[in-house]
Design a protein around this motif. Structure first.
Motif, PDB file in Angstrom:
ATOM      1  N   ARG A 195      13.069  44.000  45.857  1.00 38.58           N
ATOM      2  CA  ARG A 195      14.216  42.728  46.078  1.00 38.58           C
ATOM      3  C   ARG A 195      13.159  41.350  46.470  1.00 38.58           C
ATOM      4  O   ARG A 195      14.014  40.384  46.007  1.00 38.58           O
ATOM      5  CB  ARG A 195      14.887  43.052  47.163  1.00 38.58           C
ATOM      6  CG  ARG A 195      15.981  42.257  47.614  1.00 38.58           C
ATOM      7  CD  ARG A 195      17.008  42.512  48.731  1.00 38.58           C
ATOM      8  NE  ARG A 195      16.523  42.907  49.860  1.00 38.58           N
ATOM      9  CZ  ARG A 195      16.078  44.016  50.435  1.00 38.58           C
ATOM     10  NH1 ARG A 195      16.517  45.109  49.771  1.00 38.58           N
ATOM     11  NH2 ARG A 195      15.900  44.338  51.767  1.00 38.58           N
ATOM     12  N   LEU A 196      12.208  41.524  47.088  1.00 36.71           N
ATOM     13  CA  LEU A 196      11.441  40.151  47.546  1.00 36.71           C
ATOM     14  C   LEU A 196      10.579  39.799  46.593  1.00 36.71           C
ATOM     15  O   LEU A 196      10.355  38.471  46.495  1.00 36.71           O
ATOM     16  CB  LEU A 196      10.545  40.653  48.888  1.00 36.71           C
ATOM     17  CG  LEU A 196      11.213  40.751  50.123  1.00 36.71           C
ATOM     18  CD1 LEU A 196      10.484  41.165  51.196  1.00 36.71           C
ATOM     19  CD2 LEU A 196      12.003  39.509  50.563  1.00 36.71           C
ATOM     20  N   THR A 226      12.891  47.302  49.414  1.00 33.15           N
ATOM     21  CA  THR A 226      12.503  45.937  50.025  1.00 33.15           C
ATOM     22  C   THR A 226      11.579  45.069  49.042  1.00 33.15           C
ATOM     23  O   THR A 226      11.709  43.752  48.868  1.00 33.15           O
ATOM     24  CB  THR A 226      12.302  45.823  51.412  1.00 33.15           C
ATOM     25  OG1 THR A 226      13.245  46.806  51.973  1.00 33.15           O
ATOM     26  CG2 THR A 226      12.027  44.632  52.353  1.00 33.15           C
ATOM     27  N   ALA A 279       6.272  37.732  51.940  1.00 33.75           N
ATOM     28  CA  ALA A 279       7.176  37.186  51.095  1.00 33.75           C
ATOM     29  C   ALA A 279       7.227  35.368  51.556  1.00 33.75           C
ATOM     30  O   ALA A 279       7.359  34.611  50.673  1.00 33.75           O
ATOM     31  CB  ALA A 279       8.549  37.586  51.166  1.00 33.75           C
ATOM     32  N   SER A 280       6.861  35.335  52.652  1.00 34.27           N
ATOM     33  CA  SER A 280       7.170  33.677  52.946  1.00 34.27           C
ATOM     34  C   SER A 280       5.695  33.008  52.308  1.00 34.27           C
ATOM     35  O   SER A 280       5.549  31.840  52.212  1.00 34.27           O
ATOM     36  CB  SER A 280       6.867  33.750  54.798  1.00 34.27           C
ATOM     37  OG  SER A 280       5.501  34.251  55.161  1.00 34.27           O
ATOM     38  N   TYR A 319       8.257  40.975  54.715  1.00 34.80           N
ATOM     39  CA  TYR A 319       8.916  39.563  54.897  1.00 34.80           C
ATOM     40  C   TYR A 319       7.894  38.500  55.168  1.00 34.80           C
ATOM     41  O   TYR A 319       7.916  37.394  54.499  1.00 34.80           O
ATOM     42  CB  TYR A 319       9.929  39.768  55.665  1.00 34.80           C
ATOM     43  CG  TYR A 319      11.412  40.254  55.192  1.00 34.80           C
ATOM     44  CD1 TYR A 319      12.116  39.604  54.539  1.00 34.80           C
ATOM     45  CD2 TYR A 319      11.404  41.615  55.471  1.00 34.80           C
ATOM     46  CE1 TYR A 319      13.355  40.276  53.970  1.00 34.80           C
ATOM     47  CE2 TYR A 319      12.685  42.250  54.846  1.00 34.80           C
ATOM     48  CZ  TYR A 319      13.435  41.699  54.029  1.00 34.80           C
ATOM     49  OH  TYR A 319      14.702  42.277  53.870  1.00 34.80           O
ATOM     50  N   ASP A 335       6.476  32.558  48.638  1.00 34.61           N
ATOM     51  CA  ASP A 335       7.187  31.434  48.796  1.00 34.61           C
ATOM     52  C   ASP A 335       6.730  29.968  48.787  1.00 34.61           C
ATOM     53  O   ASP A 335       6.898  29.192  48.229  1.00 34.61           O
ATOM     54  CB  ASP A 335       8.297  31.555  49.792  1.00 34.61           C
ATOM     55  CG  ASP A 335       9.623  32.739  49.144  1.00 34.61           C
ATOM     56  OD1 ASP A 335       9.546  33.261  48.173  1.00 34.61           O
ATOM     57  OD2 ASP A 335      10.330  33.204  50.080  1.00 34.61           O
TER      58      ASP A 335
END
Length: 309
Positions: free
Chosen positions: A221-222, A218, A181-182, A178, A185
């Protein structure tokens, strides 16, 4: 189309100490020799740390790196992947000194701070070769491997944007995915990128097959189809998890940084031993091994002619 599997070999690392295996490469000639051997055995990516040539402790000294990097480049076509993690005892400035000078095609980047410990090993060893080893191993019980968001951003901007280096994003737990992922993004990470999921390190996610599947789900998904997945099993989990991951579509990482053994109770005599073993397993599973140039294309790397060594 037949899938190509990238084999990464992590040659020496900063966790194991000379007492733990006489085969652990310490000096620049030893590191170069074992890296070249691993490449000849089928590793497309060589993940590299440096050691003090006198007593084997981890070092961030760029001069030591430069004693083996040119030889590896001269004798192999492999992708050089330098650590930006160094060791838990190093500052970020120290950790970045060698990669900023060498400007490699790839570097590792740990995606979060964590407890990274091998202190239980200190109870198993009675006689140490060097005075620094026992306090170093015991000290991991009270050490945080620091990689704050500010640290990660600095590495991405100075080494990534500044040097054209792409990263092996090391994810020791699901939260690290995660964190990555940030940055995706925010536009700081562009595909294709390599996600190295790491299992079995004390302080990180456990080496259970269910965890391998969960980390893969995961990441899918990301990141969708924007990433390449790789699996690293620490210690005795190295070969089983690499095999399991490969059946799920993973690339693999082996090497004496991650495990000192070839099989139960048998030390690996070289990094090449581990590369040959996983290569044989992969080929028996009808999987093709990526060449260094194929791996460069798969990862969008800048090319070996654009490094600083």
């Amino acid at each position: 189309m037949t899938r190509k599997v990238i084999i990464t070999c992590a040659v020496t690392g900063a966790i194991h100490t000379p007492t733990m295996s006489k085969y652990l490469p310490i000096t620049p000639p030893q590191i170069a020799e074992q890296a070249v051997g691993a490449a000849a055995a089928g590793a497309s990516i060589l993940h590299l740390h440096a050691r003090d040539p006198i007593d084997g402790r981890p070092t961030a000294d760029p001069a030591v790196f430069m004693r083996f990097l040119p030889e590896i480049k001269e004798k192999t076509n492999a992708i050089v992947n330098l650590t930006s993690g160094g060791s838990t005892a190093m500052s970020l400035d120290e950790r970045l000194a060698a990669p900023l000078l060498a400007r490699p095609e790839m570097a590792s980047l740990n995606m979060g701070s964590m407890n990274f410990s091998i202190h239980p090993l200190a109870r198993r060893i009675k006689d140490w070769l060097h005075p620094w080893e026992k306090p170093y191993v015991e000290g991991t019980e009270d050490t945080i491997f620091r990689n704050t968001f500010k640290d990660i951003t600095r590495i991405m901007k100075t080494l990534g944007e500044g040097c054209g280096t792409r990263f092996e994003f090391e994810c020791y737990d699901v939260g690290h995915l995660y964190n990555l992922a940030s940055y995706v993004d925010a536009g700081l990470v562009a595909p294709p990128f390599l996600v190295q999921t790491i299992f079995g390190v004390f302080g990180g996610i456990g080496a259970d097959p269910e965890n391998v599947a969960y980390m893969r789900q995961t990441a899918d998904r990301l990141f969708g189809k924007d990433y390449l997945w790789s699996v690293l099993g620490a210690g005795r989990h190295q070969m089983p998890l690499a095999t399991y991951g490969s059946l799920m579509g993973a690339n693999v990482r082996v090497g004496l940084e991650d495990s000192l053994f070839l099989c139960r109770n048998e030390l690996a005599r070289s990094n090449a031993d581990q590369v040959r073993k996983i290569r044989s397993i992969l080929e028996h599973l009808s999987l093709d091994i990526a060449t260094p140039d194929e791996a460069r294309a798969m990862l969008g790397l800048k090319g070996r002619e654009n490094v600083g060594f």
